[in-house]
Design a protein around this motif. Sequence first.
Motif: not given
Length: 220
Positions: A45-46, A84-85, A87-89, A91-92
């Motif tokens: 995912p990351d 979800d992706r 949200e991760r993008a 956050a990063r």
Amino acid sequence: MSARPLVGVTASARGGRWMWWANRIAIWRAGGQARRITVDDPGPPDDIDALLVGGGDDIDAELYGLDLRLGLRIDKERDRLELDRLERAHARGLPVLGVCRGAQILNVFRGGTLHPDIYEAYGRLPPQRTVLPRKRITIVEDSRLYRVMGLRRCRVNSLHHQSIDKLGQDLRAVARDKYRIVQGIDCESGQFVLGVQWHPEFVPLNSHHQALYKALVRSA
């Protein structure tokens, strides 16, 4: 030579291979490397450098507070994966490009809503579905989309029957067609975030459309 930036491309697990291959080629030509992300094969995912949220099925209306529409082809698992992706993008601080459905779910992710059916929302419209760049849009000059594409007016293709209604947090409409349907959104603050309602991957010989991929890869 430095490695190519890795761009995650979300796609349907049950079809849409032609979209995936067109996006993959466009990303490669722009200097990146694409990885397909599906519910069946989400991958790590990351470990991506940028995210492209691709086209496909309609988005579940329950995600933005409306009743489920019968007869629409939705993919709730893909909705959850892309949220979800995103949200991760976020956050990063990764660059994000949403294409067609991808622009719509980007708007939903930020708290916006959609018109489940543009023919209901905008009244009598001519047929909107064509892979050829026949629809005229106007782009706001004071926008990231304008700076990337270098055009105020251009022709785009159209394969959608849903569209953005209320805009999500920190997003603004920066392109519309003559019926005032939102065709482009961006976020001027912070990370590179763009969404287009059309499919630039199907206009491979037009440098202005392909500039979207170059900007995404460059931002990565």
